[in-house]
Write a protein that holds these residues in place. Structure first.
Motif, PDB file in Angstrom:
ATOM      1  N   THR A 141      33.831  48.312  40.135  1.00 22.75           N
ATOM      2  CA  THR A 141      34.629  46.967  40.144  1.00 22.75           C
ATOM      3  C   THR A 141      35.606  46.824  38.493  1.00 22.75           C
ATOM      4  O   THR A 141      36.256  46.191  38.378  1.00 22.75           O
ATOM      5  CB  THR A 141      33.374  45.897  40.383  1.00 22.75           C
ATOM      6  N   LEU A 142      34.788  47.741  37.745  1.00 18.93           N
ATOM      7  CA  LEU A 142      35.173  47.459  36.180  1.00 18.93           C
ATOM      8  C   LEU A 142      36.535  48.210  36.155  1.00 18.93           C
ATOM      9  O   LEU A 142      37.467  47.162  35.190  1.00 18.93           O
ATOM     10  CB  LEU A 142      34.349  48.258  34.949  1.00 18.93           C
ATOM     11  N   THR A 143      37.064  49.734  36.209  1.00 14.38           N
ATOM     12  CA  THR A 143      38.053  49.641  37.555  1.00 14.38           C
ATOM     13  C   THR A 143      39.185  48.929  37.681  1.00 14.38           C
ATOM     14  O   THR A 143      40.558  48.595  37.183  1.00 14.38           O
ATOM     15  CB  THR A 143      38.129  50.814  38.069  1.00 14.38           C
ATOM     16  N   SER A 144      38.364  48.093  38.412  1.00 12.04           N
ATOM     17  CA  SER A 144      39.874  47.373  39.245  1.00 12.04           C
ATOM     18  C   SER A 144      39.806  46.106  38.679  1.00 12.04           C
ATOM     19  O   SER A 144      40.938  45.375  38.670  1.00 12.04           O
ATOM     20  CB  SER A 144      38.632  46.598  40.775  1.00 12.04           C
ATOM     21  N   VAL A 145      38.921  45.268  38.381  1.00 20.65           N
ATOM     22  CA  VAL A 145      38.885  44.395  36.863  1.00 20.65           C
ATOM     23  C   VAL A 145      40.438  44.973  35.781  1.00 20.65           C
ATOM     24  O   VAL A 145      40.877  43.470  35.347  1.00 20.65           O
ATOM     25  CB  VAL A 145      37.827  44.173  36.341  1.00 20.65           C
ATOM     26  N   ARG A 146      39.351  45.955  35.594  1.00 23.36           N
ATOM     27  CA  ARG A 146      41.035  46.356  34.331  1.00 23.36           C
ATOM     28  C   ARG A 146      41.879  46.698  34.438  1.00 23.36           C
ATOM     29  O   ARG A 146      43.279  46.223  34.241  1.00 23.36           O
ATOM     30  CB  ARG A 146      40.706  47.797  33.225  1.00 23.36           C
ATOM     31  N   LYS A 147      42.343  46.735  36.090  1.00 24.38           N
ATOM     32  CA  LYS A 147      43.692  46.902  36.503  1.00 24.38           C
ATOM     33  C   LYS A 147      44.589  46.064  36.915  1.00 24.38           C
ATOM     34  O   LYS A 147      45.776  45.142  36.569  1.00 24.38           O
ATOM     35  CB  LYS A 147      43.486  47.224  37.670  1.00 24.38           C
ATOM     36  N   ASP A 148      43.427  44.460  37.269  1.00 27.76           N
ATOM     37  CA  ASP A 148      43.608  43.268  37.308  1.00 27.76           C
ATOM     38  C   ASP A 148      44.698  42.758  35.802  1.00 27.76           C
ATOM     39  O   ASP A 148      45.390  41.934  35.750  1.00 27.76           O
ATOM     40  CB  ASP A 148      43.005  42.012  37.813  1.00 27.76           C
ATOM     41  N   VAL A 149      43.626  42.425  34.693  1.00 24.49           N
ATOM     42  CA  VAL A 149      43.829  42.526  33.595  1.00 24.49           C
ATOM     43  C   VAL A 149      45.135  43.118  33.115  1.00 24.49           C
ATOM     44  O   VAL A 149      46.016  41.944  33.045  1.00 24.49           O
ATOM     45  CB  VAL A 149      42.509  42.783  32.434  1.00 24.49           C
ATOM     46  N   ALA A 150      44.989  44.602  33.381  1.00 16.66           N
ATOM     47  CA  ALA A 150      46.570  44.890  33.043  1.00 16.66           C
ATOM     48  C   ALA A 150      48.027  43.892  33.586  1.00 16.66           C
ATOM     49  O   ALA A 150      49.150  44.044  33.497  1.00 16.66           O
ATOM     50  CB  ALA A 150      46.762  46.243  33.238  1.00 16.66           C
ATOM     51  N   ALA A 151      47.463  43.582  34.801  1.00 16.05           N
ATOM     52  CA  ALA A 151      48.916  43.594  35.496  1.00 16.05           C
ATOM     53  C   ALA A 151      49.179  42.195  35.104  1.00 16.05           C
ATOM     54  O   ALA A 151      50.254  41.846  34.861  1.00 16.05           O
ATOM     55  CB  ALA A 151      47.995  43.356  37.043  1.00 16.05           C
TER      56      ALA A 151
END
Length: 147
Positions: free
Chosen positions: A132-142
């Motif tokens: 989930t943290l990896t996914s959130v980081r990707k969302d923030v980067a996007a």
């Protein structure tokens, strides 16, 4: 409550408006749409984290139960071996001295294990929902990339 699998990521976010659509929407409408999409994204991430942690907790609980049963049986086995050690030493030493020697050795081993165990616990990191943290980081980067 049925938890979604940790590998499935729900996407309820509306697709981005086309150029013609975006041109016809006011700034307020676009901001409201982005705000709603962001709220939905956060809700989805929270659901994903909850499902991931529930799965980890269930597996950890089953493993802990098995370890508890193994520990209990090992405790009985150690008791029998300690009694055999005392009886074996009692052949060469008085029985009370044999019991004392075995008891001191057992307490010394327990002390070393306690120190090593305490050090390992302090080094351990708290459990976190890594995917989930990896996914959130990707969302923030996007989101940062689209600005």
């Amino acid at each position: 409550m049925s938890a979604q699998p940790a590998t499935h990521r729900p996407t309820h976010v509306a697709p981005p408006p086309s150029c013609d659509e975006a041109a016809s929407l006011s700034t307020g409408q676009l901001v409201a749409r982005v705000s709603e999409d962001l709220r939905e994204l956060v809700r989805d991430e929270v659901r994903l984290a909850r499902a991931e942690m529930a799965g980890k907790a269930k597996r950890a609980g089953v493993g802990a139960g098995m370890l508890g049963g193994a520990g209990l049986l090992a405790l009985y086995g150690v008791g029998v071996l300690l009694a055999a050690a005392v009886l074996g030493l009692a052949v060469a030493l008085p029985a009370w001295l044999a019991g004392l020697v075995v008891g001191v050795v057992v307490l010394a081993v327990a002390g070393v294990l306690a120190i090593v165990g305490r050090n390992r616990i302090t080094e351990a990191t708290p459990p976190v929902p890594e995917r989930t943290l990896t996914s959130v980081r990707k969302d923030v980067a996007a989101v940062r990339h689209t600005r």
